[in-house]
Write a protein that holds these residues in place. Structure first.
Motif, short mmCIF file in Angstrom:
data_model
loop_
_atom_site.label_atom_id
_atom_site.label_comp_id
_atom_site.label_asym_id
_atom_site.label_seq_id
_atom_site.Cartn_x
_atom_site.Cartn_y
_atom_site.Cartn_z
N VAL A 192 0.84 -1.21 0.00
CA VAL A 192 0.00 0.00 0.00
C VAL A 192 0.87 1.25 0.00
CG1 VAL A 192 -1.67 1.32 1.34
CG2 VAL A 192 -1.98 -1.13 1.04
N ARG A 193 1.90 1.27 0.85
CA ARG A 193 2.77 2.44 0.91
C ARG A 193 3.48 2.68 -0.42
NH1 ARG A 193 5.58 1.82 6.91
NH2 ARG A 193 3.82 2.67 8.11
N THR A 194 3.85 1.62 -1.11
CA THR A 194 4.50 1.78 -2.41
C THR A 194 3.52 2.26 -3.45
OG1 THR A 194 6.09 0.03 -1.87
CG2 THR A 194 5.83 0.59 -4.19
N GLU A 195 2.31 1.69 -3.44
CA GLU A 195 1.31 2.04 -4.45
C GLU A 195 0.86 3.49 -4.32
OE1 GLU A 195 -3.06 0.48 -6.05
OE2 GLU A 195 -2.31 -0.12 -4.08
N GLN A 196 0.70 3.98 -3.11
CA GLN A 196 0.16 5.33 -2.95
C GLN A 196 1.18 6.43 -3.27
OE1 GLN A 196 -1.27 5.05 1.08
NE2 GLN A 196 0.60 5.87 1.96
N GLN A 197 2.38 6.04 -3.67
CA GLN A 197 3.36 7.01 -4.16
C GLN A 197 3.30 7.17 -5.67
OE1 GLN A 197 5.03 8.82 -1.95
NE2 GLN A 197 4.02 7.59 -0.36
N THR A 198 2.51 6.33 -6.37
CA THR A 198 2.45 6.37 -7.82
C THR A 198 1.46 7.43 -8.30
OG1 THR A 198 0.71 4.69 -7.91
CG2 THR A 198 3.00 3.92 -7.92
#
Length: 325
Positions: free
Chosen positions: A228-234
């Motif tokens: 989730v933390r990685t995805e919400q940076q996209t």
């Protein structure tokens, strides 16, 4: 109010003050009576600016681009109830009505690892919202070793620090005191491992007379957290999540157009009925099929009650809609 008094050691009645060591103190906000008119209301504060006495309302609505946004759920809770505790009940009600979305866009107050996992497991709903970032001192200052710098081997139940030391103990997962917080596994490093390390001042904090520990959630929650933390940076996620801001207009419509911040009745149950009826009225208005321009140009005759107020020059509430002539 009896709740604001206590008897001292001599049996004298005293006014309660802010909690002090060894003193009676004031009751917590979840139990403190703040209004003599409705003893079920509570005091709440969000940050340093927003504060109120009463209840909290949580609205869920659709956000399809080619149809009106329809309110599908209204939840009324005590003002002291944390937002994330409301989410499971919302999904249960939506599932019972057959209105569950594939993706539920929420703000940061509703996101917690256990509830994100529960929504996906029980209802196949993807909850999208800003997940709380790493709160450690090392992460905030972008210096030193934080939890993410430790390698976690769930199969061997070992944690390896950035300097190559392997943990000497693995315990848990332990339940946390908050229902919205994930259970924690605790890995322990001995004093003999950490004291000689030249980088110990850059590592996670610990007291001088205790072993160094590292806490982290179980594997499935840890994987979800990283994803989730990685995805919400996209950019794709940010574009998709921007749609959520539309519900702020609905909240403003409830508060300023329909006076939702003033309860007409006493008690949480009756306040909830008021909120539900207001949502029904908003839905009827949105589904009427009239565009804002058409609605503004359509003359509507004043009611008998409006005529009564006008004849006696009694001012109307600002929240009332302006009638056509």
């Amino acid at each position: 109010m009896v709740q604001n008094y206590h008897r001292d050691a001599q049996g004298h009645l005293r006014w309660r003050t802010a909690e002090t060591e060894g003193g009676p103190g004031l009751p917590p906000s979840s139990r403190a009576i703040v209004s003599p008119y409705d003893i079920s209301t509570r005091f709440a504060r969000h940050g340093h600016i927003i504060k109120w006495k009463g209840f909290a309302t949580h609205l869920t609505e659709t956000c399809a681009p080619d149809s009106p946004n329809v309110i599908t759920d209204v939840a009324t809770t005590a003002a002291t109830t944390h937002d994330s505790q409301v989410l499971p009940a919302i999904h249960t009600r939506l599932a019972r009505r057959g209105l569950l979305p594939a993706e539920h866009l929420v703000d940061a107050g509703y996101t917690s690892l256990p509830h994100l996992e529960q929504a996906a497991r029980e209802h196949q709903v993807t909850v999208s919202g800003p997940l709380r970032s790493n709160p450690t001192r090392q992460h905030r200052r972008a210096e030193g070793f934080a939890r993410d710098d430790f390698h976690i081997d769930y199969d061997r139940q070992q944690v390896t620090c950035p300097r190559g030391q392997v943990s000497a103990g693995w315990n848990g997962p332990y339940p946390t005191s908050l229902p919205t917080a994930a259970p924690l596994i605790v890995a322990r490093f001995t004093k003999s491992q950490c004291r000689p390390c030249p980088a110990r001042t850059q590592c996670t904090t610990t007291t001088a007379d205790s072993a160094r520990t590292v806490g982290f959630p179980p594997r499935e929650l840890r994987d979800l957290q990283l994803r989730v933390r990685t995805e919400q940076q996209t950019p794709e996620w940010k574009t998709r999540y921007a749609v959520r801001s539309g519900v702020e207009g609905t909240v403003n419509e409830f508060a300023h157009g329909h006076g939702m911040r003033r309860c007409r009745y006493r008690g949480q149950g009756k306040a909830h009925i008021q909120h539900v009826l207001t949502a029904i009225a908003v839905n009827i208005e949105r589904l009427s099929g009239l565009s804002p321009a058409e609605e503004a140009s359509t003359a509507r005759l004043p009611t008998a009650f409006h005529n009564f107020l006008d004849q006696r020059e009694i001012p109307r509430l600002k929240s009332w809609r302006t009638l056509g002539t």
